[in-house]
Design an enzyme around this catalytic site. Sequence first.
Site, PDB file in Angstrom:
ATOM      1  N   LYS A  35       0.833  -1.210   0.000  1.00 52.20           N
ATOM      2  CA  LYS A  35       0.000   0.000   0.000  1.00 52.20           C
ATOM      3  C   LYS A  35       0.864   1.255   0.000  1.00 52.20           C
ATOM      4  CE  LYS A  35      -1.044   2.304   3.436  1.00 52.20           C
ATOM      5  NZ  LYS A  35      -1.413   2.887   4.741  1.00 52.20           N
ATOM      6  N   CYS A  55     -18.548   5.056   7.571  1.00 50.88           N
ATOM      7  CA  CYS A  55     -18.518   3.591   7.601  1.00 50.88           C
ATOM      8  C   CYS A  55     -17.413   3.126   8.543  1.00 50.88           C
ATOM      9  CB  CYS A  55     -18.308   3.044   6.188  1.00 50.88           C
ATOM     10  SG  CYS A  55     -18.705   1.291   6.018  1.00 50.88           S
ATOM     11  N   CYS A 114     -25.083   3.544   9.516  1.00 49.60           N
ATOM     12  CA  CYS A 114     -25.888   3.048   8.385  1.00 49.60           C
ATOM     13  C   CYS A 114     -27.224   3.787   8.250  1.00 49.60           C
ATOM     14  CB  CYS A 114     -26.146   1.548   8.540  1.00 49.60           C
ATOM     15  SG  CYS A 114     -24.639   0.545   8.483  1.00 49.60           S
ATOM     16  N   CYS A 152     -26.711   6.819   6.151  1.00 47.12           N
ATOM     17  CA  CYS A 152     -25.928   6.623   4.919  1.00 47.12           C
ATOM     18  C   CYS A 152     -26.836   6.604   3.707  1.00 47.12           C
ATOM     19  CB  CYS A 152     -25.155   5.302   5.012  1.00 47.12           C
ATOM     20  SG  CYS A 152     -24.164   4.957   3.542  1.00 47.12           S
ATOM     21  N   CYS A 180     -26.392  -1.094   0.155  1.00 47.65           N
ATOM     22  CA  CYS A 180     -25.295  -1.825   0.795  1.00 47.65           C
ATOM     23  C   CYS A 180     -25.829  -3.022   1.573  1.00 47.65           C
ATOM     24  CB  CYS A 180     -24.536  -0.884   1.744  1.00 47.65           C
ATOM     25  SG  CYS A 180     -23.316  -1.713   2.789  1.00 47.65           S
TER      26      CYS A 180
END
Length: 329
Positions: free
Chosen positions: A234, A304, A311, A314, A320
Amino acid sequence: MFLFLSRVNHVKIAIFNVITVMESSSAQSTYFIPKQECQPASSNMASSSKRQTRSNLIKQQAVKIKLETDVNELLEEKVKVKKARKKVVVSMEDNVTKEPIMPENWETVLKNIQIMRAKKDAPVDLMGAEKCADAENSQEVLRFQVLVSLMLSSQTKDQITFAAMEKLRKHGLSVENIINTDEEVIAKLIHPVGFWKKKASYIKKTATILAEHYNSDIPETVEELCKLPGVGQKMAVLTVNIGWDKTVGIGVDTHVHRIANRLGWTRQPTKTPESTQKELEDWLPRSLWNEVNVLLVGFGQQHCTPVKPHCSTCLNRDLCPVGKSHVNR
């Protein structure tokens, strides 16, 4: 394939016919008449008969061997053709361009995340790797500072990484200055980042390698960067993306890894960030690779979250899989 099988069968039939004819001929020869039906013969005739019998047997054996050899050669040729045909099929499959499997409603989901991240006020926006480097320095120094900030960011919050980078920059964060600084001093400057003692050692060793092999600059490829002490996949991807302004991949940290799996953006659940990176790069348009890291990291920091994701507020709660399960509780 049918042609070779046919040829093999014909040869087998030929062997059977030849052997049958020879055996039949031998059986009806006067040399094989039962003793009671034989007429008295001279010793010369008996000797000639034995020689003729041996000759016939040798000829029969030679024909058998020849025909069996022909059959074996045909079978070997058939095997070669099978292998060649398999290679052609595999080659054709490799050359076929496979369309990526796009997650359902991914564009809508991405657009909703962009809307929720419109303020760009997450820690990654204000204190990420791009913000840690001093833009007034030379490009070589700037790239080195980007690399160091990413080395420090592992297992460390952006706020702590940013504070450590500020102290390093005030001290003098260049390859030359780090080489001339004791490792203990570097450790004190970067404390309390995660694994600060090990990271101090990694930074010191990296500076020495860069001075000796890269003219005090950083490598241009992910592969070379990953050979440096303490540099992972990464970090290397983001270093090239930011430092060299080249889009070579998607930087996947714990936030991106978690969110991609929650959204179902991987064909199957992945266990490592490296696996998630490959899954995302298989279908996500390359033009979004640079944006998606900061976008999802910030989304993970603010919305998140690892524990108790938000949620209910969101925009993707109905798209999702995890959001649906939380809202329907």
